[in-house]
Design a protein around this motif. Sequence first.
Motif, PDB file in Angstrom:
ATOM      1  N   ARG A   1       0.860  -1.187   0.000  1.00  0.00           N
ATOM      2  CA  ARG A   1       0.000   0.000   0.000  1.00  0.00           C
ATOM      3  C   ARG A   1       0.893   1.232   0.000  1.00  0.00           C
ATOM      4  O   ARG A   1       2.009   1.193   0.504  1.00  0.00           O
TER       5      ARG A   1
ATOM      6  N   SER B   1       0.588   5.428   0.971  1.00  0.00           N
ATOM      7  CA  SER B   1      -0.253   6.435   1.607  1.00  0.00           C
ATOM      8  C   SER B   1      -0.472   7.608   0.676  1.00  0.00           C
ATOM      9  O   SER B   1       0.302   7.832  -0.265  1.00  0.00           O
TER      10      SER B   1
ATOM     11  N   HIS C   1      -6.165   2.585  -7.670  1.00  0.00           N
ATOM     12  CA  HIS C   1      -7.111   3.011  -6.635  1.00  0.00           C
ATOM     13  C   HIS C   1      -8.520   3.022  -7.184  1.00  0.00           C
ATOM     14  O   HIS C   1      -8.750   3.078  -8.390  1.00  0.00           O
TER      15      HIS C   1
ATOM     16  N   SER D   1     -10.451   1.994  -2.139  1.00  0.00           N
ATOM     17  CA  SER D   1      -9.350   1.022  -2.280  1.00  0.00           C
ATOM     18  C   SER D   1      -9.512  -0.163  -1.335  1.00  0.00           C
ATOM     19  O   SER D   1      -8.566  -0.628  -0.709  1.00  0.00           O
ATOM     20  N   GLN D   2     -10.743  -0.639  -1.261  1.00  0.00           N
ATOM     21  CA  GLN D   2     -11.015  -1.831  -0.459  1.00  0.00           C
ATOM     22  C   GLN D   2     -11.303  -3.042  -1.326  1.00  0.00           C
ATOM     23  O   GLN D   2     -11.011  -4.158  -0.929  1.00  0.00           O
TER      24      GLN D   2
ATOM     25  N   TYR E   1       1.337  -0.852  -6.503  1.00  0.00           N
ATOM     26  CA  TYR E   1       0.794  -0.432  -5.217  1.00  0.00           C
ATOM     27  C   TYR E   1      -0.715  -0.250  -5.277  1.00  0.00           C
ATOM     28  O   TYR E   1      -1.292  -0.080  -6.337  1.00  0.00           O
TER      29      TYR E   1
ATOM     30  N   GLU F   1      -3.823   3.661  -0.278  1.00  0.00           N
ATOM     31  CA  GLU F   1      -4.586   3.509   0.976  1.00  0.00           C
ATOM     32  C   GLU F   1      -5.724   4.529   1.013  1.00  0.00           C
ATOM     33  O   GLU F   1      -5.517   5.702   0.762  1.00  0.00           O
ATOM     34  N   GLY F   2      -6.915   4.050   1.325  1.00  0.00           N
ATOM     35  CA  GLY F   2      -8.056   4.949   1.473  1.00  0.00           C
ATOM     36  C   GLY F   2      -8.671   5.439   0.180  1.00  0.00           C
ATOM     37  O   GLY F   2      -9.672   6.140   0.195  1.00  0.00           O
TER      38      GLY F   2
ATOM     39  N   GLN G   1     -10.099   9.270   0.674  1.00  0.00           N
ATOM     40  CA  GLN G   1      -9.105   9.866   1.569  1.00  0.00           C
ATOM     41  C   GLN G   1      -8.215  10.861   0.836  1.00  0.00           C
ATOM     42  O   GLN G   1      -7.809  11.876   1.407  1.00  0.00           O
TER      43      GLN G   1
END
Length: 147
Positions: A11, A13, A83, A87-88, A116, A119-120, A124
């Motif tokens: 991941r 950020s 993404h 991103s779940q 990658y 994240e979020g 986010q």
Amino acid sequence: MSNITVATLPRISRDALSALLLTTLSSSTTTTTPSTLAIIDVRDSDHVGGHITTSTWIPSSSLDYRLPELIRTLQDKEKVVFHCALSQQRGPSAALRYARERERVLGVDAEKQEVYVLEGGFVQWQEKYGKDGRLTRDYAEDIWREY
């Protein structure tokens, strides 16, 4: 059989991606995709209200038939970041399918690229960078107020 799983995909950020994107944009003489980085947005109908600068929109519903094209066009990128909104599911799933297919097609050469998941996701991302015109394009703040 590939050893890559959703759990082993690294991941990145939003802060690390923004720093990387700003660095590559400042070293690039154009506003096109930086030569070392690709950002793939796999949101579907929820691809409204903005997107990360230089990202390529490939709806998850079209990913399977676009994989050969992606592997070919992204072969020289050092880092590829996938993404979706959070991103779940779609983002990690797309990154996994891409990494596995790239490994199958390119074999050992596939190791030269880092894949990658953001994240979020975009939710986010836009919370912090939505209003930053260097990092986000076509941002519509009113769409994101409820998030």
